[in-house]
Design an enzyme around this catalytic site. Structure first.
Site, short mmCIF file in Angstrom:
data_model
loop_
_atom_site.label_atom_id
_atom_site.label_comp_id
_atom_site.label_asym_id
_atom_site.label_seq_id
_atom_site.Cartn_x
_atom_site.Cartn_y
_atom_site.Cartn_z
N GLY A 1 49.94 32.55 34.87
CA GLY A 1 49.01 33.92 34.31
C GLY A 1 50.20 35.16 34.29
O GLY A 1 50.93 34.67 35.21
N PRO B 1 51.48 38.85 35.78
CA PRO B 1 51.69 39.06 37.11
C PRO B 1 50.15 40.02 37.84
O PRO B 1 50.07 40.65 37.35
CB PRO B 1 53.06 39.95 37.46
CG PRO B 1 53.62 39.61 36.65
CD PRO B 1 52.82 38.94 35.22
N VAL C 1 47.13 38.63 38.92
CA VAL C 1 45.70 38.03 38.97
C VAL C 1 45.52 36.65 39.54
O VAL C 1 44.33 37.24 39.77
CB VAL C 1 45.88 37.91 37.24
CG1 VAL C 1 46.34 38.08 36.29
CG2 VAL C 1 47.00 35.72 37.54
N GLY C 2 46.08 37.14 41.20
CA GLY C 2 45.71 36.46 42.72
C GLY C 2 46.10 34.89 42.21
O GLY C 2 45.06 34.20 42.66
N SER D 1 54.21 37.52 14.08
CA SER D 1 52.04 37.52 14.16
C SER D 1 52.10 38.64 13.93
O SER D 1 51.21 39.36 13.81
CB SER D 1 51.52 37.80 15.49
OG SER D 1 52.90 38.18 16.37
N LYS E 1 46.18 38.23 23.84
CA LYS E 1 46.15 39.84 22.34
C LYS E 1 44.57 39.81 22.34
O LYS E 1 44.70 41.35 22.45
CB LYS E 1 46.55 39.06 21.25
CG LYS E 1 47.72 38.60 21.59
CD LYS E 1 48.91 37.91 19.40
CE LYS E 1 49.94 37.59 19.99
NZ LYS E 1 50.81 37.46 18.61
#
Length: 822
Positions: free
Chosen positions: A378, A380, A382-383, A704, A747
């Site tokens: 994940g 940086p 977020v725990g 994209s 996104k």
């Protein structure tokens, strides 16, 4: 030759004949295939083993063996040259015959060549598939029966015998070989080939055609070698004398030890060894390990304490005694207790918590279950790292953290062998010693930041550590014993999955941690971050009060991230500002300081982020896209403008090739569908279009942004603005199809953070919304498109599809003949 097909040249030996007349001059072709040789010079009459692997060289030897033809061996001037040409080769070489060829692998051959005669390179006639040169055979200029030549040969043999005697590593047959050679030229060549001198001097011998001059040159080289060997032997004798002195000191120390024993002053060392033996007995060693440890302990007792070997053996036994071999912590299998601890430490992250509770449930049913191997991926903040500590606390295990960021040496994982000075076990064994139990929670932090260089690949060493079928007998180079890691719960963390090698990724269970929504950030700030910062800054909960509007303002205006790390820093800034007020007396002790939105500019400075989608999309030609980043996703503005020109397309913003091609595809589709969209078909004849991606210092790439680019171009050319609350992502084709893209979860969360209300996605990406938090799904309006017409209808203030092409402006009226022009 290249590094790949380096010639492994050994000593050149003489063939079983007395003269080098192995080929007639008439039998040597005028054109020879040339085999470049580096780090060695090949002489006539010698036999040389070679190992080849370069494609040019392989093609050469295949043709030579098939046609039974001789080849030319020429030394390179510079050994590092990978593809030598005429200027990179010396002009004199040796005609050679391939006498043996063996295939060692797919692109590796081993061959033996025999030198036949000298030749001079006139010019190269071919460079591919291998070198060919026109040559001129060279013969010795001095007759072999002259008296001076014979005298030189006698001196050569005498000097060669002296050199052989000074080198005991040479076989006794070397002297007999020298004595058996009767041809002076062959004798000089053989000695020159085997004497240890620079390549340039050997090549000088090869190029010397005059026999007497050549023999004198070899005599000079051999005489210099003899003097070097004499000096080397003298130095060796001095070193042996020093060793004798060391042995004398050893005997004196032994005598001193015996004297101390008689006086009763010896005993500390024996007591230490007895204590070490007791520690080994209490360590609960497996039978194989106990056997090795007892053997090493017995050897240690016979080694003098002053010896360096004593320290090495003692340190080794200390490591064995300190490691946990059977000691373990009892798991707390109370699932409800574990759930409460995980919920108290972290808000959300339901997928991770569910997996931990599942493990505890199975562990409760099956006592000998192996530890899981998880990997949290994940952005940086977020725990991920703190989650590992919570897991250890919830299952009542020790927690050890192993940072792998920047580790490039395989020995960091497996340790160094004990033969090296200062050797230690690897980080895995060191962490087990620190944990002191055989079943800790071991966090492999930043596993995607592992490197690799000439010292090895640490990710390859981790394959055994993280394989449940192998890690029950993990072997550390230092211990050289099987150590059981199967009870360890491994938890890896990574920001990106791509840098992790496939085999290593396959051994871990990947659990992705998405970024947090506004509601989650507010909850985390109120229940976790604010109490933590108040405690760290010495403030009581009654000293400072945050209302919800203030927290939301901090989240929206001062941070924009997937995690909460910067949010915690901003809260710490506010706490420090209040602490200054308390310390300076502005705020009386016990009074309550309410922090409102109006206080933030003074405490945190001006706002760093604001919702700019409305401002950006006020004019036609601007569209809002969505981008995936390592920090969890972001919005991306695409601006298009037109100017007078010749129909060129300009792209700026540090774009990659894929994104540039997306812009070209969007323009091509637009030109093919201009009538369908109410755009004149000749809109590019006298117009240049410039598409810019702001934040030009940041590299951008990927397909994209295709639908966003096309929407911006349609907006520019039709004059219809794009809705300010819409963001989109998707790849566009020349037929107007909207293809699926990745990173949907990140996104969508980025759009939610930026205040977007409608998100346009490819229809085939609808399934990816399962991973998006429920709050974001409720607050956003999703449009799933298969065709660009659906995107334009949902994104623009007015649907441009089916509009009529506006008529061209009438040309200015020309003045008539009867009119008077001013």
């Amino acid at each position: 030759m290249s590094e790949k097909d380096r010639k492994a040249a050994g000593a050149q030996v003489a063939p079983a004949m007395g003269t080098p007349g192995l080929i007639n001059k008439e039998d040597i072709p005028q054109v020879l295939p040339i085999l470049p040789l580096r780090n060695s010079v090949f002489f006539p009459g010698g036999v040389l083993p070679l190992a080849v692997g370069r494609q040019k060289t392989i093609a050469l030897i295949k043709d030579a063996v098939r046609d039974e033809q001789v080849i030319g061996v020429v030394t390179q001037r510079r050994a590092e040259e990978e593809d030598p040409g005429a200027a990179d080769l010396y002009t004199v070489g040796t005609v050679a015959r391939i006498v043996k060829l063996l295939k060692m692998g797919e692109d590796n051959y081993s061959l033996v060549v025999q030198g036949l005669a000298r030749f001079r390179v006139l010019d190269l006639v071919q460079e591919s598939p291998y070198l060919k040169a026109r040559i001129d055979p060279v013969e010795d200029k001095t007759a072999a029966d002259e008296v001076e030549v014979e005298a030189l040969a006698i001196n050569l043999k005498k000097l060669a015998r002296e050199v052989i005697e000074l080198m005991p590593e040479l076989p006794a047959a070397a002297t007999e070989l020298v004595d058996s050679i009767t041809h002076p030229g062959h004798l000089a060549d053989l000695i020159a080939a085997n004497v240890d001198v620079p390549i340039e001097e050997k090549q000088q011998v090869l190029e010397t055609v005059d026999l007497k001059a050549r023999m004198k040159l070899v005599l000079e080289l051999l005489n210099r070698k003899r003097e070097i060997l004499k000096l080397s032997n003298k130095i060796d004798s001095a070193v042996k004398g020093e060793m004798s002195k060391t042995q004398r000191e050893y005997y004196l120390r032994q005598q001193l030890k015996a004297i101390k024993e008689e006086l009763g002053e010896l005993g500390e060392e024996e007591e230490e060894l007895d204590e070490l033996g007791e520690r080994l007995k209490k360590a609960g060693l497996p039978p194989e390990v106990e056997k090795v440890a007892q053997k090493e302990l017995n050897r240690l007792k016979s080694i003098p304490t002053a010896s360096s070997e004593y320290t090495v053996a003692r340190t080794y036994l200390d490591w064995i005694a300190d490691l946990p071999w059977t000691k373990r912590s009892e798991d707390n299998l109370d699932i409800e207790n574990a759930r409460q601890i995980l919920d108290a430490d972290h808000y959300g992250l339901q997928k991770i918590k569910k997996r931990i509770l599942e493990y505890l449930a199975v562990r409760k049913l099956k006592n000998d279950m192996r530890g899981p191997i998880l990997c949290f991926v994940g952005p940086p903040g977020v725990g991920k790292t703190s989650l590992g500590q919570s897991i250890a606390r919830s299952v009542n295990r020790k927690f050890v953290r192993l940072s792998l960021g920047g580790v490039r040496d395989e020995a960091e994982i497996r340790g160094h062998r004990r033969t090296y000075v200062g050797a230690l076990p690897g980080r895995i064994i060191q962490s087990m010693k620190k944990a002191a139990t055989i079943n800790p929670v071991m966090m492999l932090d930043e596993i995607d930041k592992l490197g690799a260089d000439f010292r090895g690949d640490p990710s390859a060493a981790l394959l055994e550590v993280l394989d449940p079928e192998q890690n029950f007998s993990f072997s550390d180079h230092y211990l050289d014993l099987a150590y059981d890691l199967s009870k360890v719960m491994f938890v890896g963390t990574a920001n990106l999955l791509d840098p992790i090698p496939g085999p290593l990724k396959d051994r871990m269970e990947i659990l992705e941690l998405p970024g947090y929504t506004f509601e989650e950030k507010v909850h985390i700030a109120r229940n976790h971050l604010i109490p933590k910062q108040l405690k760290e800054h010495g403030l009581s909960p009654d000293t400072i009060a945050f209302d919800e509007k203030t927290i939301i303002k901090v989240i929206m205006a001062y941070t924009r991230e997937a995690g909460v790390r910067n949010l915690e820093r901003r809260i710490a800034d506010i706490c420090r500002a209040v602490a200054v007020e308390v310390a300076s007396g502005k705020l009386t002790l016990g009074a309550r300081r309410a922090v409102g939105e109006t206080d933030l500019p003074e405490m945190l400075g001006p706002e760093k982020f604001w919702n700019e989608t409305v401002e950006r999309t006020e004019i036609p030609g601007v569209a809002t896209g969505l981008a995936w980043t390592a920090a969890g996703g972001d919005i991306l503005f695409i601006e298009a403008t037109r100017m007078s020109g010749k129909g060129s397309l300009t792209l700026t913003g540090q774009l990659g090739d894929v994104m540039k091609e997306s812009a070209q595809a969007a323009l091509s589709y637009l030109r093919s569908k201009s009538d369908h969209l109410g755009i004149p078909s000749n809109f590019l004849e006298k117009t240049d279009i410039h598409i810019h991606f702001p934040a030009g210092a940041i590299p951008k790439d990927g397909p994209s942004a295709g639908v966003t680019i096309l929407t911006a171009l349609v907006s520019l050319l039709t004059g219809i603005r794009v809705r300010s609350d819409v963001a989109m992502t998707g790849e566009v084709t020349l037929r107007g199809l909207v293809l699926p893209v990745g990173g949907i979860k990140e996104k969508v969360l980025a759009a939610h953070r930026a205040g977007i209300k409608r998100v346009i996605l490819p229809a085939r990406c609808e399934k990816d919304l399962v991973d998006v938090p429920e709050q974001a799904r409720k607050e956003l309006d999703f449009v799933f498109a298969n065709q660009m017409d659906e995107v334009l209808a949902a994104a623009m203030e007015e649907n441009p599809v089916g509009r009529k092409v506006p008529p061209p402006p009438e040309p200015p009226k020309q003045p008539g003949s009867g009119e008077v022009r001013a």
